[in-house]
Structures are given as structure tokens and as C-alpha cells.
Scaffold this motif. Structure first.
Motif, short mmCIF file in Angstrom:
data_model
loop_
_atom_site.label_atom_id
_atom_site.label_comp_id
_atom_site.label_asym_id
_atom_site.label_seq_id
_atom_site.Cartn_x
_atom_site.Cartn_y
_atom_site.Cartn_z
N ASP A 294 0.86 -1.18 0.00
CA ASP A 294 0.00 0.00 0.00
C ASP A 294 0.90 1.24 0.00
N LYS A 295 0.80 2.02 -1.05
CA LYS A 295 1.65 3.20 -1.19
C LYS A 295 1.42 4.20 -0.07
N ARG A 296 0.23 4.24 0.48
CA ARG A 296 -0.05 5.17 1.57
C ARG A 296 0.78 4.82 2.81
N ARG B 71 5.91 17.44 14.17
CA ARG B 71 4.51 17.13 14.50
C ARG B 71 3.59 17.22 13.29
N ARG B 72 3.88 18.20 12.42
CA ARG B 72 3.04 18.36 11.23
C ARG B 72 3.11 17.11 10.35
N ASN B 73 4.33 16.61 10.12
CA ASN B 73 4.48 15.41 9.30
C ASN B 73 3.94 14.17 10.00
N LEU B 74 4.07 14.13 11.33
CA LEU B 74 3.54 13.00 12.09
C LEU B 74 2.02 12.93 11.94
N ARG B 75 1.36 14.07 11.99
CA ARG B 75 -0.11 14.07 11.82
C ARG B 75 -0.49 13.61 10.42
N ARG B 76 0.25 14.05 9.41
CA ARG B 76 -0.01 13.60 8.04
C ARG B 76 0.16 12.09 7.92
N ALA B 77 1.21 11.57 8.55
CA ALA B 77 1.47 10.14 8.50
C ALA B 77 0.34 9.36 9.18
N MET B 78 -0.15 9.87 10.31
CA MET B 78 -1.23 9.21 11.04
C MET B 78 -2.48 9.10 10.17
N ASP C 36 -4.33 5.69 8.89
CA ASP C 36 -5.75 5.47 9.15
C ASP C 36 -6.48 5.13 7.86
N ASP C 37 -6.21 5.92 6.81
CA ASP C 37 -6.87 5.70 5.52
C ASP C 37 -6.51 4.35 4.92
N ALA C 38 -5.28 3.87 5.23
CA ALA C 38 -4.82 2.60 4.68
C ALA C 38 -5.35 1.39 5.47
N GLY C 39 -6.16 1.65 6.51
CA GLY C 39 -6.76 0.54 7.27
C GLY C 39 -5.92 0.06 8.42
N TRP C 40 -5.09 0.94 8.97
CA TRP C 40 -4.26 0.60 10.13
C TRP C 40 -4.52 1.61 11.25
N GLY D 199 -2.22 2.10 21.71
CA GLY D 199 -1.30 2.90 20.90
C GLY D 199 -0.66 2.15 19.76
N ILE D 200 -1.08 0.89 19.51
CA ILE D 200 -0.51 0.06 18.44
C ILE D 200 -1.49 -0.01 17.28
N ARG D 201 -0.99 0.05 16.10
CA ARG D 201 -1.83 0.00 14.90
C ARG D 201 -2.09 -1.44 14.47
N ARG D 202 -3.37 -1.71 14.20
CA ARG D 202 -3.78 -3.04 13.73
C ARG D 202 -4.81 -2.88 12.61
#
Length: 650
Positions: free
Chosen positions: A362-364, A443-450, A454-458, A464-467
């Protein structure tokens, strides 16, 4: 097939080799031509035959048949002395042509090819023109303008180091040995393009090329095959695909003098080398001995340099370059520190994604992971502000894609059909993100990454762990060579911290050099320090680097990139008939590779960083495509004696 040339810039991660802005006007004035009668079955066609002392695809060789030497060398450079270099890691083999074992550095230095190849690790040959190749074992070659075949006329005086002649039978044997026992990606590509080779006589060999395919890189390919002794392989029963310390005799200017397995190897300049008087060798191969000393890590190697056990280093660590060259030998003027401009575009080196890893398909996810790398902070804090960041596979050249596609490039991409996503037309080429240099975590890039994750289904759980929906944790491993430079380790550790802050379970795996080699070969990683060469022009080697067919196993494609768009562009680039047309397809390829996004560039040094005990010299002007330390630098005996007399060196 033969990879396109590229110069790898100094970089913080493990190192892996001004651009020519236009080719000279096509001219055949230096090439003799004759008519060749070809039986078509019903009538005789006249086909123009080109005979030459070298080869370039468009026929515009820079050096004439009577060239005395390459323009950048010192033809009167003295021969003699020793140069020693530090290597991190270990080795257990002297055979660099197998997947088994870990071969010593420069272990291919003994072997030559029909057309001249550069001394291992020294850059391009000639170092002032990446498009030309000149006869070495071959004194001339001939081929039709259609490039359906090529005949090489070999130098009868060529000899292996054991005194036996180098013949066309050895060339054919070497060609077939690579097909039978060489890398699968190489063998598959060559068999499709070169169906037949035959010995005409002891010093003449002919290669035939498949009908209906591009003629790009075919003559280059067969001209660059290393030539081994058929008699030695038959007498010993050795195979190419085996790890061994015993090697076949080579025909080159160096041979093995001594090997201390895992610790050192010394190459001796062969006083009986057959080719010393050739123009292609004038001013080159000047050191009597080249000694490689192996150390567990770069720190130990640097200490050996400070003590004079090692006498030359091309520095790769910016922190070391900026802050640690203040030891007594430098203060006394015994060691020189020199930044030499590098005229070639940088390779795209950095953190490579394994596109076969399920989460990274997933490119995202890949874009989110990239946002965890803060180049600006890393450059300021670890690289002393000495690095620049790559943004293109042809950075700083006329092949770099800019803006949205227009004109011929747009028309070309449109002609490829549905394999080209609409985003490629609508969006400008990928550029690296910017970050706050004052803080590791932006922080700005961290929010973008989050948001991307989320959009990629994680999504992030309460812990605090992504699943994903199946409850699987987003876990990734980052593979690293334990013998990497300290700066590389620091880069990786800080990057992993930022990624973990996103809720990703990332592990940094530092393994010894042997394990690292095996893991890389098996593509047993999610992320790894590696890279790709800069785009300098088309060639069938691009398919090994970026093509889908060998993506699952090619050692030259660490990401496993498999893109129908990239495949189509490479295929069409091989059919171009002018330099302008080829350049346009390379800009399209740069655009496509950046769109696919499979590497996070970690920066490069615009200069060669050379440090050496003051007994070596080089031409005043270094050519653009090679630093050439082991190729055309030389030893000054008077300076060396002065260092010894002062007690600086033993």
C-alpha cells in the motif's frame, strides 16, 4: 545485461561506483565502412558494415583510432609503491561471481573483457564519457549498421597471467559459463537477446542478436563479459557458482599476491602484463600493490588510517569528515584532506522498501513511513550540514522530470495507454517532504502520516498500536549491516523512533556482514539500506534494475519493483533513434519511478571526500565520472621516503 553506469555519491549508509548534457553530432568520419553481401534468399542486399577501434551506440566515439591515451590521465605517471584501504566486515571467498559466500573486495580485478572495463570500484571507463567503450582484448570490432551481429578481432598478444594465450575459445566459454551458472536475472535476459555465439578462428568471435528486438546494449553486453581461462576450469573442474579461494588466472594488470582469509588481501601489479603499452592503459594501473585490510567496523578502520596501517580512504561519514580529522598526522601535514568535485549525478540511496512485504504494498503506508524521516534534522545534527537530498533519479541533469508532462513527453506517456495512471499526468513529480530541522519529530508530518495510516486501514488501538481489521499488528523490520558507519546507525535509530511514535511496531535488526549479505540476497527484510543508480541513459540493464520480469529475484532490484508503466517506458526507450528522443523517455522514466515511490533518499555528499597520507598524487582535473584512485592516481616515492624519514610511517 550490462547495467547503465552511475557514480554512487558519498553517503551516510553503506556505500554501493557534471553530466554529459549532449552527445556529439553523429559522425562516421573515423569509422571505415565496407559493403557486405547478405543472402536474403531471393536477392543480395548491400548492408553497410562499420569497423572500429571502439563502440558507442550512436557511433560518435570521442577518441580517434590513433588516440595516445585518455585525456584525463598522466601518461608519465610513475609506477610503484603501495596503497592500502580499510574495508569493514569480512570475506571468505575470492570468487565474486557466485551468490555463495562473501567475496573479497576487488576480487574481479584480475579479469579483462573485449572492450575495456574500469578497474573494480573506480567508476566509468573512460571516466570522461559514459557512452564510449574502447578495445582492450579486442583490437577492433565490426558490425552492420543494423547491429544484427558483431565480430570481435582479438589481440593475439593477449596472455593470461600463467603465460597462456587469451583466445576466442575463452571468450565463448566465459559467455556460456555466465549463462549456465551466473545470476538468473542476467542469464534470462541474455538468452533472449543473444541466441548464438561462434568462434570463427582462435582470435575472432561472432555474436548474433535476436531479430525484432532493440539493439541497445547488445554489443556493450558481449564486449563487457569478463574472460576466464577455459583450460583452467576444465583442468580443475571448478564451477562459477561456488565459493572458493583459488581463482583462475586473469589477463589483467593485477594478480593476487596474498590472502589472509577474513583479514587482508593484496593484489600485485603484474610486471609481465601483456597490455602495458596499449593506449587504453597509459597512465593507469600505477600502484605496485593494492592492499585491503579488513576490520570489524568503520571505527577500527579509521584508527588504522590514523596510525598509517591504512594509507587512503574515501570518507563516507560526514561527522567523521567534519570533526575527526584533527589527529597529529593531519596537524603535521602528513595526511591530506581533500574535497574533490563529483561531476556525476548521485545514486538514489537510502531506505528501500521491500514491495513484496504485504503492508508495504500500500503506497499510503510507504508515504507515511517516509514522513518519519527528518532529513533536515538529520543533516544538521548528524551530517554537519554537508549533505544534499536527492529528489530525482537524474538529479541536477537535463533528464530530471519537472512540472507536469507536456509536449513530446506527454504524447509519449499517452501512447502507453492505461498502464500510466492519471495522477502521472495531473501531478508534478514526487519531491521529498520538508521537516523542522530543530526537532527530530516533526509534529506536522507526524499528523499527516497518522492520517495516511488510518486511511490505509491501520488505525491506532487503545494501547497505541496500529492493527488492521483482522487484528494483525503493523509490524516491520529494518535490516542493517552491523559494520555500518556510526552515522548510519544513528540515522536508523532515530528514524525508527519516529516510526514507532506512529504506533508501528518497527524493529531495527543489526546483523553481521555475512548474515546481511544472505538476508539481502533472499530479500528477507521489510526495509533496508540500499539504493539504485542514477539514470544516465537507456540500456537493457534498466530491466534488471527496475523491470517486472526479474523483480522477484534480481539482486539489482532490492525493492522488487514491478510496474507495468515502468516496463513500458523502458521497452520504448530501447527503441528510440535519436538522443533527444531517448532523453525524453528518460525524463518519463524518472517521473514514473518517483511516482512508484520505493525508496526514501537519505542524502549525499556533492564532493568526493578523499583523505590520504601525503605520498599519492592525481591529475589536476578529476574527470566527471570517476574519482579513479586505484585507476589513475600514482605514488610519489620521494614524498613516501620523507614520511618514513620523519617517523610518520614505518
Amino acid at each position: 545485461m550490462k547495467p547503465t553506469h552511475a557514480r554512487t555519491r558519498t553517503r551516510a549508509a553503506d556505500p554501493r561506483p557534471a553530466f554529459v548534457t549532449a552527445l556529439m553530432a553523429l559522425s562516421m568520419a573515423l569509422l571505415a565502412t565496407v559493403a557486405f553481401a547478405q543472402d536474403s534468399g531471393t536477392e543480395t542486399d548491400e548492408v553497410e558494415i562499420i569497423r572500429s577501434h571502439g563502440y558507442s551506440y550512436f557511433g560518435d566515439l570521442q577518441y580517434p583510432p590513433d588516440y595516445p591515451h585518455f585525456s584525463y590521465v598522466n601518461p608519465d605517471a610513475p609506477k610503484g609503491g603501495e596503497i592500502s584501504l580499510a574495508v569493514s566486515g569480512t570475506f571468505d571467498s575470492m570468487n565474486p561471481y557466485t551468490r555463495k559466500g562473501r567475496a573479497a573486495g576487488l576480487s574481479s580485478v584480475m579479469y579483462e573483457s573485449l572492450l575495456g572495463q574500469v578497474l573494480a570500484g573506480s567508476g566509468a571507463l573512460p571516466a570522461d564519457n559514459i557512452n564510449d567503450m574502447y578495445g582492450l582484448l579486442a583490437e577492433s570490432l565490426e558490425y552492420p549498421v543494423t547491429k544484427d551481429w558483431v565480430i570481435f578481432h582479438m589481440r593475439p598478444e593477449a596472455r593470461f597471467s600463467d603465460g597462456t594465450p587469451v583466445t576466442a575459445h575463452d571468450v565463448l566459454f566465459s559467455h556460456n559459463l555466465l549463462l549456465d551458472e551466473g545470476l538468473k536475472s542476467y542469464a534470462d535476459a541474455v538468452r533472449k537477446r543473444i541466441p548464438k555465439a561462434e568462434v570463427i578462428d582462435d582470435h575472432t568471435i561472432k555474436f548474433y542478436f535476436t531479430e525484432g528486438i532493440s539493439r541497445r546494449s547488445l554489443i556493450d553486453q558481449v564486449g563487457a563479459v569478463p574472460v576466464w581461462s577455459k583450460a583452467w576450469y576444465e583442468e580443475t573442474g571448478s564451477g562459477l557458482d561456488e565459493s572458493r579461494l583459488e581463482v583462475s588466472p586473469g589477463s589483467g594488470p593485477y594478480m593476487i599476491e596474498s590472502v589472509d582469509v577474513g583479514r587482508s588481501v593484496t593484489y600485485l601489479r603484474n610486471p609481465d602484463y601483456w597490455g602495458w603499452d596499449l593506449p587504453i592503459n597509459k597512465g593507469r594501473h600505477n600502484f605496485d600493490r593494492i592492499r585491503l585490510e579488513y576490520f570489524a567496523d568503520p571505527t577500527a578502520g579509521f584508527e588504522a588510517f590514523k596510525a598509517g596501517t591504512v594509507t587512503y580512504r574515501t570518507e563516507s561519514d560526514p561527522k567523521q569528515w567534519a570533526a575527526q580529522y584533527d589527529f597529529p598526522a593531519v596537524q603535521n601535514g602528513w595526511v591530506k584532506q581533500e574535497a574533490i568535485p563529483d561531476g556525476s549525478p548521485p545514486s538514489v540511496s537510502g531506505i528501500v522498501f521491500n514491495l513484496g512485504s504485504e503492508p508495504l504494498k500500500d503506497k499510503r503506508v510507504r508515504e507515511a513511513l517516509a514522513l518519519g524521516f527528518n532529513f533536515e534534522w538529520t543533516n544538521a545534527s548528524l551530517f554537519y550540514g554537508l549533505f544534499a537530498q536527492q529528489k530525482s533519479f537524474s538529479d541536477g541533469t537535463h533528464l530530471e522530470a519537472k512540472g507536469t508532462p507536456s509536449g513530446d513527453e506527454k504524447a509519449f506517456l499517452e501512447s502507453l495507454g492505461d498502464v500510466v495512471p492519471q495522477e502521472v499526468f495531473d501531478e508534478e513529480p514526487w519531491l521529498p517532504h520538508t521537516s523542522d530541522p530543530s526537532s527530530l519529530s516533526d509534529r506536522r508530518n507526524l499528523r499527516r502520516a497518522m492520517r495516511l495510516l488510518d486511511d490505509a486501514g491501520w488505525p491506532v488501538g487503545d494501547d497505541g498500536i496500529r492493527r488492521n481489521d483482522a487484528g494483525e499488528t503493523l509490524s516491520l523490520n529494518f535490516l542493517m549491516n552491523a559494520s555500518s558507519a556510526p552515522t548510519s546507525k544513528a540515522l536508523a535509530e532515530n528514524y525508527v523512533k519516529n516510526v514507532q511514535a506512529m504506533g508501528i511496531d518497527m524493529t531495527l535488526e543489526s546483523v553481521d556482514a555475512s548474515q546481511y549479505t544472505l538476508r539481502e540476497r533472499d530479500r528477507d527484510y521489510d526495509l533496508v539500506f540500499d539504493g539504485y543508480p542514477a539514470l544516465l541513459g537507456t540500456g537493457t540493464g534498466l530491466a534488471q534494475r527496475f523491470g517486472s520480469e526479474a523483480a522477484s529475484y534480481s539482486l539489482f532490484n532490492p525493492a522488487g519493483l514491478a510496474s507495468p508503466m515502468v516496463d513500458a517506458i523502458i521497452e520504448q526507450s530501447l527503441l528510440t533513434e535519436s538522443q533527444d528522443e531517448e532523453d525524453m523517455t528518460m525524463r518519463a522514466l524518472d517521473r514514473a519511478l518517483r511516482y512508484e515511490f520505493f525508496v526514501i533518499p537519505d542524502g549525499y555528499a556533492p564532493d568526493h571526500w578523499a583523505a590520504y597520507w601525503d605520498m599519492y598524487e592525481h591529475p589536476e582535473t578529476i574527470p566527471p565520472y570517476a574519482l579513479g584512485t586505484l585507476d589513475f592516481w600514482w605514488y610519489n616515492a620521494e614524498k613516501a621516503e620523507a614520511l618514513k624519514s620523519s617517523g610518520a610511517l614505518r
